[in-house]
Design a protein around this motif. Sequence first.
Motif, PDB file in Angstrom:
ATOM      1  N   VAL A 188      -3.974  13.657  -3.109  1.00  0.00           N
ATOM      2  CA  VAL A 188      -4.101  12.218  -3.353  1.00  0.00           C
ATOM      3  C   VAL A 188      -2.746  11.520  -3.502  1.00  0.00           C
ATOM      4  O   VAL A 188      -2.554  10.405  -3.017  1.00  0.00           O
ATOM      5  CB  VAL A 188      -5.064  11.919  -4.532  1.00  0.00           C
ATOM      6  N   GLN A 191      -1.461  11.322  -0.015  1.00  0.00           N
ATOM      7  CA  GLN A 191      -2.321  10.384   0.689  1.00  0.00           C
ATOM      8  C   GLN A 191      -1.869   8.947   0.442  1.00  0.00           C
ATOM      9  O   GLN A 191      -1.804   8.131   1.368  1.00  0.00           O
ATOM     10  CB  GLN A 191      -3.762  10.573   0.207  1.00  0.00           C
ATOM     11  N   ALA A 192      -1.501   8.644  -0.805  1.00  0.00           N
ATOM     12  CA  ALA A 192      -1.033   7.299  -1.140  1.00  0.00           C
ATOM     13  C   ALA A 192       0.229   6.972  -0.350  1.00  0.00           C
ATOM     14  O   ALA A 192       0.385   5.867   0.167  1.00  0.00           O
ATOM     15  CB  ALA A 192      -0.768   7.192  -2.646  1.00  0.00           C
ATOM     16  N   ASN A 196       0.416   3.960   2.463  1.00  0.00           N
ATOM     17  CA  ASN A 196       1.438   2.921   2.357  1.00  0.00           C
ATOM     18  C   ASN A 196       2.225   2.810   3.656  1.00  0.00           C
ATOM     19  O   ASN A 196       2.519   1.707   4.125  1.00  0.00           O
ATOM     20  CB  ASN A 196       2.398   3.232   1.207  1.00  0.00           C
ATOM     21  N   LEU A 199       0.184   0.978   6.236  1.00  0.00           N
ATOM     22  CA  LEU A 199       0.152  -0.465   5.949  1.00  0.00           C
ATOM     23  C   LEU A 199       1.482  -1.124   6.321  1.00  0.00           C
ATOM     24  O   LEU A 199       1.512  -2.202   6.917  1.00  0.00           O
ATOM     25  CB  LEU A 199      -0.147  -0.706   4.457  1.00  0.00           C
ATOM     26  N   SER A 217     -13.253   5.120  -0.341  1.00  0.00           N
ATOM     27  CA  SER A 217     -12.239   4.396  -1.111  1.00  0.00           C
ATOM     28  C   SER A 217     -11.016   4.127  -0.232  1.00  0.00           C
ATOM     29  O   SER A 217     -10.390   3.071  -0.338  1.00  0.00           O
ATOM     30  CB  SER A 217     -11.855   5.182  -2.373  1.00  0.00           C
ATOM     31  N   GLU A 220     -12.035   1.300   2.263  1.00  0.00           N
ATOM     32  CA  GLU A 220     -12.078   0.004   1.603  1.00  0.00           C
ATOM     33  C   GLU A 220     -10.666  -0.509   1.355  1.00  0.00           C
ATOM     34  O   GLU A 220     -10.402  -1.703   1.409  1.00  0.00           O
ATOM     35  CB  GLU A 220     -12.849   0.117   0.272  1.00  0.00           C
ATOM     36  N   HIS A 221      -9.746   0.418   1.122  1.00  0.00           N
ATOM     37  CA  HIS A 221      -8.381   0.016   0.817  1.00  0.00           C
ATOM     38  C   HIS A 221      -7.647  -0.530   2.040  1.00  0.00           C
ATOM     39  O   HIS A 221      -6.960  -1.535   1.950  1.00  0.00           O
ATOM     40  CB  HIS A 221      -7.603   1.188   0.226  1.00  0.00           C
ATOM     41  N   ILE A 222      -7.758   0.168   3.194  1.00  0.00           N
ATOM     42  CA  ILE A 222      -6.887  -0.247   4.292  1.00  0.00           C
ATOM     43  C   ILE A 222      -7.601  -0.991   5.428  1.00  0.00           C
ATOM     44  O   ILE A 222      -6.934  -1.519   6.307  1.00  0.00           O
ATOM     45  CB  ILE A 222      -6.056   0.919   4.867  1.00  0.00           C
TER      46      ILE A 222
ATOM     47  N   SER B 266      -2.503   6.486  -7.884  1.00  0.00           N
ATOM     48  CA  SER B 266      -2.376   6.635  -6.436  1.00  0.00           C
ATOM     49  C   SER B 266      -3.736   6.698  -5.734  1.00  0.00           C
ATOM     50  O   SER B 266      -3.806   6.719  -4.516  1.00  0.00           O
ATOM     51  CB  SER B 266      -1.515   7.853  -6.085  1.00  0.00           C
ATOM     52  N   VAL B 267      -4.818   6.714  -6.510  1.00  0.00           N
ATOM     53  CA  VAL B 267      -6.153   6.654  -5.898  1.00  0.00           C
ATOM     54  C   VAL B 267      -6.444   5.206  -5.521  1.00  0.00           C
ATOM     55  O   VAL B 267      -6.304   4.323  -6.358  1.00  0.00           O
ATOM     56  CB  VAL B 267      -7.236   7.147  -6.883  1.00  0.00           C
ATOM     57  N   PRO B 268      -6.841   4.947  -4.268  1.00  0.00           N
ATOM     58  CA  PRO B 268      -7.174   3.561  -3.904  1.00  0.00           C
ATOM     59  C   PRO B 268      -8.273   3.018  -4.815  1.00  0.00           C
ATOM     60  O   PRO B 268      -9.265   3.688  -5.052  1.00  0.00           O
ATOM     61  CB  PRO B 268      -7.688   3.670  -2.462  1.00  0.00           C
ATOM     62  N   GLN B 270     -10.242  -0.731  -5.642  1.00  0.00           N
ATOM     63  CA  GLN B 270     -10.323  -2.129  -5.233  1.00  0.00           C
ATOM     64  C   GLN B 270     -10.109  -3.102  -6.369  1.00  0.00           C
ATOM     65  O   GLN B 270      -9.789  -4.255  -6.170  1.00  0.00           O
ATOM     66  CB  GLN B 270     -11.662  -2.407  -4.546  1.00  0.00           C
ATOM     67  N   ARG B 271     -10.270  -2.593  -7.605  1.00  0.00           N
ATOM     68  CA  ARG B 271     -10.040  -3.488  -8.742  1.00  0.00           C
ATOM     69  C   ARG B 271      -8.570  -3.900  -8.806  1.00  0.00           C
ATOM     70  O   ARG B 271      -8.213  -4.869  -9.437  1.00  0.00           O
ATOM     71  CB  ARG B 271     -10.455  -2.797 -10.046  1.00  0.00           C
ATOM     72  N   ARG B 274      -7.060  -4.846  -2.405  1.00  0.00           N
ATOM     73  CA  ARG B 274      -7.094  -4.151  -1.131  1.00  0.00           C
ATOM     74  C   ARG B 274      -5.807  -4.398  -0.364  1.00  0.00           C
ATOM     75  O   ARG B 274      -5.091  -5.339  -0.620  1.00  0.00           O
ATOM     76  CB  ARG B 274      -8.260  -4.665  -0.294  1.00  0.00           C
ATOM     77  N   GLN B 275      -5.543  -3.535   0.615  1.00  0.00           N
ATOM     78  CA  GLN B 275      -4.437  -3.732   1.544  1.00  0.00           C
ATOM     79  C   GLN B 275      -3.087  -3.826   0.839  1.00  0.00           C
ATOM     80  O   GLN B 275      -2.119  -4.303   1.390  1.00  0.00           O
ATOM     81  CB  GLN B 275      -4.652  -5.004   2.377  1.00  0.00           C
ATOM     82  N   ARG B 276      -3.034  -3.434  -0.426  1.00  0.00           N
ATOM     83  CA  ARG B 276      -1.775  -3.442  -1.170  1.00  0.00           C
ATOM     84  C   ARG B 276      -1.163  -2.072  -1.088  1.00  0.00           C
ATOM     85  O   ARG B 276      -1.859  -1.082  -0.983  1.00  0.00           O
ATOM     86  CB  ARG B 276      -2.055  -3.687  -2.649  1.00  0.00           C
ATOM     87  N   ARG B 277       0.162  -2.031  -1.237  1.00  0.00           N
ATOM     88  CA  ARG B 277       0.809  -0.721  -1.331  1.00  0.00           C
ATOM     89  C   ARG B 277       0.331  -0.027  -2.599  1.00  0.00           C
ATOM     90  O   ARG B 277       0.231  -0.636  -3.650  1.00  0.00           O
ATOM     91  CB  ARG B 277       2.325  -0.879  -1.391  1.00  0.00           C
ATOM     92  N   LEU B 278       0.028   1.260  -2.487  1.00  0.00           N
ATOM     93  CA  LEU B 278      -0.400   2.027  -3.656  1.00  0.00           C
ATOM     94  C   LEU B 278       0.837   2.539  -4.382  1.00  0.00           C
ATOM     95  O   LEU B 278       1.831   2.876  -3.752  1.00  0.00           O
ATOM     96  CB  LEU B 278      -1.246   3.221  -3.202  1.00  0.00           C
ATOM     97  N   PRO B 279       0.781   2.631  -5.716  1.00  0.00           N
ATOM     98  CA  PRO B 279       1.918   3.235  -6.425  1.00  0.00           C
ATOM     99  C   PRO B 279       2.038   4.703  -6.008  1.00  0.00           C
ATOM    100  O   PRO B 279       1.052   5.436  -6.026  1.00  0.00           O
ATOM    101  CB  PRO B 279       1.525   3.117  -7.901  1.00  0.00           C
TER     102      PRO B 279
END
Lengths: 349, 335
Positions: A188, A191-192, A196, A199, A217, A220-222, B266-268, B270-271, B274-279
Motif C-alpha cells: 500500500v 501503491q500510493a 501519485n 496523477l 478504493s 474511486e481515487h484516480i 497512504s490508503v486512498p 475519499q473523505r 479524490r484525484q489528490r496526491r496521496l501522502p
Amino acid sequence: MNGPLLKVENLTKHYPLGTGFLKKTIPVIRAVEDVSFSVEAGETLCIVGESGCGKSTVARLLMRLVEPTGGRVLIDGTDIAGLKKDALHAWRRRMQMVFQDPYSSLNPRLTAGQIITEPVENFERLSRRQRQALAADLLRKVGMSPEMMHRLPSELSGGQRQRLGIARALALNPSLIIADEAVSALDVSVQAQILNLLLDLQQQMGIAFVFISHDLSVVEHIGHRVAVMYLGRIVELATCEALFARPVHPYTEALIAAAPVPDPTRVRLVAPVEGEVPSPINPPRGCAFHPRCPLAVDRCRIEVPPLVPMADGRVVACHVRAPATDIPSQPAEVGDHSLAHVLSLMIRS
Amino acid sequence: MLMQKSAGNDVLLDVRDLETHFVGDESTTRALGGISFQVKKGETLGVVGESGCGKSVTALSILRLLPKMNARTVGGEVRFHGRDLLELSDREMRQIRGDQIAMIFQEPMTSLNPVYTVGRQIAEAVQIHTKASRSVAMAKAQEMLRLVRIADPERRVNNYPHEMSGGMRQRAMIAMALACSPELLIADEPTTALDVTIQAQILRLIADLKERTGTAVMFITHDLGVVAETCQRVIVMYAGSIVEQANVIDLFARPAHPYTQGLMRSVPDQRRGRQRRLPEIPGIVPSLREPIVGCSFAPRCPFAIDICREKTPILRDVGSSHAAACWRAEEVMGA
C-alpha cells in the motif's frame, strides 16, 4: 481534434473451447460481450470488476494483442482492425500498456536503460548518447535517479520495477496508457507512490488512462469515470462521484458494500451478496447477475437488460432499477451509500 | 507496566522474544528480531504489515513450519498451555498442529492435496487427532462442509479441489482447520486471493464461526480494511519487529507509530479528496541482512531526530493497552 480519443463499439470476444473437430457447435467462453465506451483525451476511465468479468480481455483487445470476434476499436476515428502491419506499427506509438506484474513483464537480461528505450528503438535508430539521454530523461520522469539505468530488474524493488514499466510506456509519448492492475501487486505505501506518479503524469502530459482494477478504493481515487463489468458485459458506467455516491445497478451496490473500509467504527449492516460469479461458458439466461440479485424479477431471468441512459448521464443495465423507456429515467434509488441506503438494502434482502 | 507482562489466565498463546533468522551462504537475514506478544482466549488479533515485515514468518515460527534447511528460530519462547512449543519433539508438535492450533493459508489450491477428495482430506485431519473411525470421520467432514456453508455438502464431500471455485476451496480449508475445534486459528492472508464479494462472505464466515466456537484467531493481513472489519486487537509489524500494538479502535483513531500513521494515510480515502496526491512513505524497507542501528524506520520517518538514529526504541505503553516502539510516540499521536 474532434470526438473522443478512443471509441469502443460493441466489442465482443468469444474464445472457442477446443477445435470442434467432428462437432457441429463448439462451446465458447464469452469473455467480452457487446462492450461500448469512449475515452476523452486526458481522461481516466476505470474498468472494475471481479476475476473473469472480462476486464483484462478488454485491455488486450484495445491493444490488438488479441483479435475481436466482433465490434470496433477506433483511435481518433480510425478503426484499428483495418490497419495493416505498417499502419498498426505506427499507431502503436499512441497507445501503450503497463502490466500488473513488474517481475514478469520486464526482460531480466536487459538493463533498466535498455528496457525503457527499447520501444523507441523499434521506430528509430538511436546513438549511444541519444539513448543515454533518453533513458535519463525517462527515469527522471518516473522519479528515479538516472544512475539506475545500469541496473538489472533483479536489483530493483517492486515499486522501482513498476516505475520502469511506466517509463517504458512513456518512451513513445503516447496519448493513452492502458494500465492493467498496475498497482495491484504492490504494497500500500508503494501503491500510493505509483498512484501519485500516474496523477502527476496525467497532469503534466495530458495522458489518458484506461485503468483496469479490482480495487474500488484505488478506482474511486484516480478515476474520472468508471465502467463496472460483470461476466463480460458493462452493467453500469458513470462518473466516479456519481457511481460511488449512489450506485444504481445491484451489482455495483454489492461490490461497493463488500469492499472493506479501514474504519473500525463503521458498522456493516448489510449481509454480503450471496453466491459466486457464474461460468462464462454457460452464463445464466437474461441478466447474468440475476441468480445473485436480491431484486431479480421474472423478466431478469429471460431478457438481457440493455444499457439505459439515466437522467444524470450514466448508463445502467438493469430491468428493475433502470427500466427501458423512451425518456431518460431518474435513478430508481435515491440516497447514497450512507446508513439510510444500507438499511434499505438490508430490509429488501 | 508493559501489557505483555500482565499475563492473566485469559492468555492462550504467549510469545516472548521470538527471533528467527534465515541463513544463507553469504549472509544471514534477521527476519524476526525478537518479538513478544500474546493472543488471548477467543479474541481476534490482527497482524498487519507490508511484504517482508515478518508477519508470515511469525506464524510459521509459532507452528514450526519453516524449512529446516535455512530457517532457524534462534531464540525466544512460544508458550501454549504452559508448554514452550519450541521445546517440543516433532511428534508432540504434530499432535498440536491441526488439533489445538490450526492454520489456513492464502492460496487454498496449494495447501489442499490435488489427488484426494476434499472430504477425505478433512476426514484425515479428524482421524489423526481423534480415534474416530473412517465413516465417522467422513460424516464429520460432511458436517464441517455444511458448517462453512458449502451448498450440497453430500455431493461436495466427494469433490477434488480442482472441481471447486477459489471461494469454495477456501471454505473447505476453513472446514478442515476447524474440524478438530482448535483453540487457536492462524489465518495467513486467507482472503487476499479472493474477489471482494467472496472475501466479504469468507470474512463473515470466519467471524460467525469464531462467535460460535470461541476459537481465538490470529489474522495476518496486509489490508487495513480487513483489519478494521475483523480484528479486536492489532499488532503492526515493520522490518521484523512489532512497532505498535493496540485495540483496533485506538489504533485507527490515534496511531502512535509514524509507520502506522504513514500506512493509514497512504490508503486512498475519499473523505480526504479524490484525484489528490496521496501522502507517501518515502524510501524503501531496509535490508534485514545488515544490522540496523537505531530505529529501523528512522530513514523514512518524518519525525526522526538524533536519538532515533542511535538507539533502538523498545515497545512501551502510550495509553491503556496501547504500546508503540517510538521515541516520539506522544508527539506522533498528537499529529
